[in-house]
Enzyme design. Structure first.
Site, PDB file in Angstrom:
ATOM      1  CB  ILE A 293      -0.928   0.021   1.223  1.00  0.00           C
ATOM      2  CG1 ILE A 293      -1.844  -1.220   1.222  1.00  0.00           C
ATOM      3  CG2 ILE A 293      -1.780   1.289   1.233  1.00  0.00           C
ATOM      4  CD1 ILE A 293      -2.730  -1.326   2.443  1.00  0.00           C
TER       5      ILE A 293
ATOM      6  CG  ASN B 155      -1.488   3.384  10.176  1.00  0.00           C
ATOM      7  OD1 ASN B 155      -2.701   3.248  10.232  1.00  0.00           O
ATOM      8  ND2 ASN B 155      -0.673   2.355  10.185  1.00  0.00           N
TER       9      ASN B 155
ATOM     10  CG  ASP C  12      -6.188  -1.980  12.406  1.00  0.00           C
ATOM     11  OD1 ASP C  12      -5.036  -2.017  11.916  1.00  0.00           O
ATOM     12  OD2 ASP C  12      -6.418  -2.106  13.628  1.00  0.00           O
TER      13      ASP C  12
ATOM     14  CD  GLU D 160       3.274  -0.881   4.979  1.00  0.00           C
ATOM     15  OE1 GLU D 160       4.158  -0.070   4.701  1.00  0.00           O
ATOM     16  OE2 GLU D 160       3.147  -1.419   6.108  1.00  0.00           O
TER      17      GLU D 160
END
Length: 350
Positions: A206, A213, A222, A249
């Protein structure tokens, strides 16, 4: 183990009321339930309705004699094991006694009846009936226990399978975890060697997930991981393919029986599916939504005995295969992210 108690029942069969009354009086000290019947058909009807420990059966009766009643009793599953004591005023010639035993009698009593002998013989069969009843009760209890143990065993098997499945699943995304990925890759590698088929691998990351985050918080992070996992699953449609969470990720997809062009097409589908879901990522440096970078590689694994002498040739072990896909992913990120890069076995971009 509790064994329930019950009063034994005896059936007296005689066409003479006086004989029934006399025999019932003799048996009274045994504290049993006594039923009476004045004909063979009446006796058979009662035998089918209730449970009896013993039958005293008169030999001479109109319509149906004792021998016929005994033969019919032995022909029924419900009554064939009930002990029969014949009561008769006939002579004791062996031919009559033999016929009684042939029809299923366990003993004979001859009129006039001696009370002590009658009670003694009856008591033997009553005790036997009680032991059989207790044994049957124990067997039922054991069957119940066995049934409960079987249910428990089956439940444990289901639980063990669920635990085994959980051990191979990523708790957050529900995808296969790293351990499951390693198992499947090893198996597919061996199968590809055996079949001479191609195997492709995609490493997926990702883009700018740390910034996501930091901006939206770990809880929302999440959620992002779960949504990306679902998007990748939707793009990876074949049941033979495996999508796993590799860590953090990063995701990884194993694609058996897939050549380089097929892998490229699947890689672009994976990338597009994530971008198309439109999950907002304001901190991304390349887009306003969440995107992924993908590194691909394809190989036709060979056994060591026929592997190329070129030391750079990927095919000596699955670990090198994974390393190639990881290198392709690194190049995809270096080249601007949100893209697919394929490396061949010599680590060259194509």
């Amino acid at each position: 183990m509790n064994i329930e108690t019950t009063t034994a029942r005896i059936l007296l069969v005689d066409d003479q009321t006086a004989n029934l009354t006399s025999l019932a009086g003799i048996l009274k000290p045994l504290q049993v339930e006594v039923d009476t019947a004045r004909s063979g058909p009446e006796a058979l009807a009662k035998l089918l309705r209730a449970e009896y420990a013993l039958v005293f059966l008169d030999v001479q009766m109109p319509e149906m004699d004792g021998f016929e009643v005994a033969e019919l009793m032995r022909g029924s599953m419900k009554t064939r094991d009930i002990p029969i004591i014949f009561v008769t005023a006939l002579n004791t010639e062996q031919k009559y006694v033999f016929r009684g035993y042939e029809t299923g009698a366990v003993d004979y009593l001859f009129k006039p009846l001696e009370p002590i002998i009658v009670r003694s013989k009856a008591n033997v069969f009553l005790q036997l009936a009680e032991k059989n009843r207790q044994l049957a009760a124990k067997n039922r209890e054991l069957d119940k226990i066995v049934g409960e143990l079987t249910e428990t065993r089956d439940a444990l098997r289901v639980a063990n399978r669920q635990l085994a499945d959980m051990a191979l699943r990523d708790g957050l995304t529900g995808l296969a975890n790293r351990r499951r990925f390693d198992q499947v890759l090893s198996g597919e590698w061996t199968r590809a060697i055996r079949d001479g088929s191609e195997l492709s691998l995609a490493m997926i990351d990702i883009d700018y997930f740390k910034l996501y985050n930091d901006a939206y918080g770990h809880q929302q992070g999440d959620v992002c991981l779960r949504r990306v996992a679902r998007a990748l699953e939707n793009a990876l449609k074949r049941s033979t393919d495996l999508l796993a969470r590799y860590g953090g990720e990063e995701f990884v997809a194993i694609m058996p029986l897939t050549d380089r062009e097929g892998a490229r097409a699947i890689g672009e589908a994976l990338r597009f599916q994530v971008e198309d879901m439109g999950l907002v990522h304001r901190m991304s440096l390349i887009a306003d939504v969440v995107t992924v970078s993908i590194g691909l590689t394809t190989i036709r694994p060979q056994s060591l005995s026929i592997a190329s002498a070129d030391a750079t040739y990927v095919g000596q072990a699955p670990a090198r295969f994974v390393a190639t896909a990881d290198s392709a992913l690194y190049q995809a990120k270096e080249n601007g992210r949100n893209r697919v890069v394929i490396l061949d076995s010599r680590m060259e971009e194509v």
